[in-house]
Design an enzyme around this catalytic site. Sequence first.
Site, PDB file in Angstrom:
ATOM      1  N   GLU A 477       7.887  -2.094   4.639  1.00 34.28           N
ATOM      2  CA  GLU A 477       8.694  -1.256   5.540  1.00 34.28           C
ATOM      3  C   GLU A 477       9.008  -1.922   6.882  1.00 34.28           C
ATOM      4  O   GLU A 477       9.664  -1.308   7.724  1.00 34.28           O
ATOM      5  CB  GLU A 477       7.963   0.075   5.768  1.00 34.28           C
ATOM      6  CG  GLU A 477       7.854   0.899   4.496  1.00 34.28           C
ATOM      7  CD  GLU A 477       6.903   2.073   4.620  1.00 34.28           C
ATOM      8  OE1 GLU A 477       6.076   2.085   5.546  1.00 34.28           O
ATOM      9  OE2 GLU A 477       6.966   2.973   3.760  1.00 34.28           O
ATOM     10  N   GLN A 590       3.246  -4.929   3.508  1.00 28.83           N
ATOM     11  CA  GLN A 590       2.313  -4.649   2.419  1.00 28.83           C
ATOM     12  C   GLN A 590       2.865  -5.219   1.127  1.00 28.83           C
ATOM     13  O   GLN A 590       4.032  -5.621   1.071  1.00 28.83           O
ATOM     14  CB  GLN A 590       2.110  -3.149   2.270  1.00 28.83           C
ATOM     15  CG  GLN A 590       3.347  -2.391   1.827  1.00 28.83           C
ATOM     16  CD  GLN A 590       3.227  -0.906   2.117  1.00 28.83           C
ATOM     17  OE1 GLN A 590       3.437  -0.461   3.225  1.00 28.83           O
ATOM     18  NE2 GLN A 590       2.890  -0.139   1.108  1.00 28.83           N
TER      19      GLN A 590
HETATM   20  O1  IFM Z   1       3.333   5.502   1.717  1.00 33.40           O
HETATM   21  C1  IFM Z   1       2.777   4.776   2.750  1.00 33.40           C
HETATM   22  C2  IFM Z   1       3.684   3.601   3.033  1.00 33.40           C
HETATM   23  O2  IFM Z   1       3.764   2.755   1.923  1.00 33.40           O
HETATM   24  C3  IFM Z   1       3.161   2.809   4.201  1.00 33.40           C
HETATM   25  N1  IFM Z   1       3.034   3.664   5.359  1.00 33.40           N
HETATM   26  C4  IFM Z   1       2.155   4.801   5.137  1.00 33.40           C
HETATM   27  C5  IFM Z   1       2.621   5.647   3.967  1.00 33.40           C
HETATM   28  C6  IFM Z   1       1.627   6.788   3.729  1.00 33.40           C
HETATM   29  O3  IFM Z   1       0.383   6.269   3.420  1.00 33.40           O
END
Ligand code: IFM
Length: 732
Positions: A477, A590
């Site tokens: 993200e 991630q």
């Molecule tokens: O869904 C996740 C996302 O992949 C990364 N930020 C936090 C969200 C909730 O855990």
Amino acid sequence: MEDHFLIREHLAGPDQAAVSETLFTIGNGYVGVRGLLEEDDAHPTLDSTRVHGLFNFIEGGVSPDLAPAPHWLGLTIEFDGYRFGADTSQGRVLGAERILNVRDATLTRRVLWQTAGGSVIRLTFERFASAVDQHVLVLRLSVMALHGEPQMHISGGIDTRVSLASGFQHWEPWETGSPAPDAVWVRSRTLQSGYELAMAAALVTDLDAAPALLADGAHPQVAYSAQLAQGQTITITKLVGLSTSREGGNPLADALAALERARQAGYDALYYAHRAHWERVWEDSDVVLEGDPFLQRALRFCLYHILIAAPPHDNQVSIGAKTLSGAGYRAHVFWDTELFMVQPLTLTQPHLARNLLMYRYHRLPGARAKAKANGFEGAMFPWESADTGEEVTPQWTPPDPVTGKRIRIWTGELEQHLTSDIAYAIMQYWHWTGDDAFMRDYGAEIVLDGARFWASRVEWNAAENRYEINHVIGPDEYHEDVNNNVFTNTMARWHLDTARQVWDWLSDRHPEQAAALGRTLSIDTAALDRWQTIIDRIYIPFDDERQIHIQFDGFFDLEPVDVLEYQPRIVSLPGILGHEESAHLRVIKQADVVMLMALLGEQVADQSVQRNNWETYYPLADHGSSLSPAMHAWVAARLGRLDLAGELFEHAAEIDLRDNKGNSRDGIHGASCGGLWQALVFGFAGLHLTPDGPMLDPHLPPGWERVQFAVYYQGERHTFKIEGGDVSIERG
Ligand code: IFM
């Protein structure tokens, strides 16, 4: 011998309190209760108790929250007028410990306390949320005066002055009452959504004293006073009945009935039934990892937290990213559930996995509405989901406390892979359980309508003669509004391909259902042909020369950054370098390509490309999301990188137990918990399905002496043991 089902805490300081509250959450899949201290009436929010499904929009709010239920844990305890608690002018703590026993889902606290007047008292608190009667909560206090014979005064009831950290109120003014001299009740409804909740509590004791009602409007209580005899143990038990309008038309009557059931049973019978239930749960869910006590404990801790959040009797709710253990992410449901938490349940407690998948089935109307509003067909599931199934991702972060700056959140619009993630979880559930009835009646519809979404979502690029998916956010993200994210495109292709197979199965085995779905979803030969054309022509970014996948168009034009140079830290790179600045850097929040390899393995690429992908992307991972380390551990183990796999696994195991993301106060990282199990079972143990059933292909790090776990395959239990290089399977 150390019991690896126990999580202990000795004399936690105030700075650790909020994290401990999260770790020491108890629950039963209906309600979660954070580990607030019993005397904690000075707690800023009294936000201890969360019940699934009670979402509410506050006035002017940007997104619904789970409304906190009343605080039922409180006990005000005095000995000769000295009030038990943190105030050192009243007394001092001589020794204290708390133990969460995940084997029987109970929290025990022992305190040796000396009053300022010199009496020495031993207090033992035990609490649990009944696994057998989900509407019953129990707290017992045993008190013994070791020195002195103080006059004890104790009161406890239900405190309705709860609020979220934001300070906003979710409830209409509470009504209160008393059904018996030793009991009180409260009831209210959420201001916007209109859910009703009622709670009834009795304070029962073997003290030789009569109860007195303290009719404080917001905090009705029952009180007792009696003189303690030295060496004598007395008990005070708080029994609570809890119900909401989600289960029945008269929550107050239901809460009172639950309280009455609890009274009739009494503490011992309630506890033994609860413990017997948990023994059965662990027979199926336990994982043994001998050779590393911390990892062993972490695995059980993680499974426990998923198990206490998974609804056993309700398929209209799902598990939020922070389970029921904290206010983080407003209890919203993300892909965390389907790709991280559902898998361990699918293989060990399939009825719980089914409930969670049914939540998505019931939310199809919301997903269809989202697709339509965006000009697409089919079902486009919301990135964040609550009770109604509509998109509830807030569009802005709260203002930064220092700069006041808000950041635009684009995931609600652009992070779209969730629709395939749900389909993936459904297919896993179906393959492992063989639950054809679920697939026929519910699963197929979700998969097929999701495929319709992708078929309308892809864009034809005539110049390149290919389908593309532009303007998305992938799992990474840090990079928003990218084109052709390889995770999104590959999962969309996998989804369409899977949907064709599901359609063939349905048409063959259940032609009537296929005909009905064909009519409602407009699935005909032309639609199926189009799906096939997209499967054949969708663009999967790949660098032929380097033999690696390209995370998205232009990824390698981003500015390189040495992620390791910023270690050690718990803050993410955007937290150091800035949100906008990081978007231009070649750093990954991630697992993205790596996540794809975890899910699809050889279906994505052969081993050599997977290795190239690993060598390319692993060094760029920031693990800015707790979802990341476990997925990396899984893939590293599959690729035989056992040194790194072990390190990453430990990183994942520490996320809450050592608060290594610095935000466990907001709730348990449920996805990381589910990821830890998957890294062990699919990664290190190498569990996979073959035509002959489940098989292992283990790669264990040095020092792991034995790994053992059970899974269900098509209704039959398989127990796997890996020890000293040998693998054994016991069926049945
Ligand atoms: O869904 C996740 C996302 O992949 C990364 N930020 C936090 C969200 C909730 O855990």
